[in-house]
Design a protein around this motif. Structure first.
Motif: not given
Length: 184
Positions: A118-123, A51-54
């Motif tokens: 995607l969240d799991e691919w950030q940082d 939801p935050q990334a969207s």
């Protein structure tokens, strides 16, 4: 790989252009142009955003993109619009884990850009790498200014923009947004 001239839809194929990138954590992604045939992958990517990334990407919630939105994001002319997807294999298909894109102004001197991961691919350096490819293409095409409109709360985008040399200013029309701009 050097970007040469405008990319025409019929040139999007297995050999033009694509990069294999190794991220900070050692994982690999293939970066390639988004094509009309990627409609299902683009939809899956958007629906997989947190939801935050969207909210940060679309400045509002887009949980289920319309067919028109998917067509706009995948049926590109590669003269005025450019989009790259970072993909990984998933059950024999390309899974989008990050996307960067720009769309030019009518005179071709500027472009609005966006990057989403995607969240799991950030940082892992993925957003930086996707933006660097986008900036390289924009420069090679003589675009003079690139900008993005972002939520004030999007700290990760502010940090990325600062790292890439973008200037930040308050959006004069909406205090909840900032405009990051880069002179090319």
């Amino acid at each position: 790989m050097q970007w040469i001239g405008p990319l025409m839809p019929w040139q999007i194929g297995p050999d033009y252009p694509r990069w294999t990138e190794v991220l900070r954590d050692g994982s690999q992604v293939l970066v390639r142009p988004v094509a009309k045939q990627d409609a299902a992958a683009e939809r899956t990517f958007i629906e997989a955003l947190s939801p935050q990334a969207s909210r940060f990407r679309f400045l509002g919630q887009v949980r289920h993109p319309s067919n028109e939105m998917i067509e706009k994001f995948t049926d590109l002319d590669y003269v005025h619009d450019v989009a790259f997807a970072a993909v990984v294999p998933d059950d024999g298909k390309d899974k989008f884990v990050g996307v960067s894109r720009y769309s030019t102004t009518s005179d071709g001197t500027g472009c609005e850009c966006a990057v989403t991961v995607l969240d799991e691919w950030q940082d892992k350096g993925l957003g930086t790498m996707l933006m660097m490819h986008l900036i390289e293409v924009a420069k090679s095409r003589g675009i003079q200014r690139m900008w993005s409109v972002d939520s004030v709360a999007n700290v990760a985008m502010s940090e990325l923009a600062h790292y890439l040399g973008f200037h930040r200013e308050q959006d004069p029309e909406d205090a909840s947004q900032v405009i990051h701009s880069l002179r090319l």
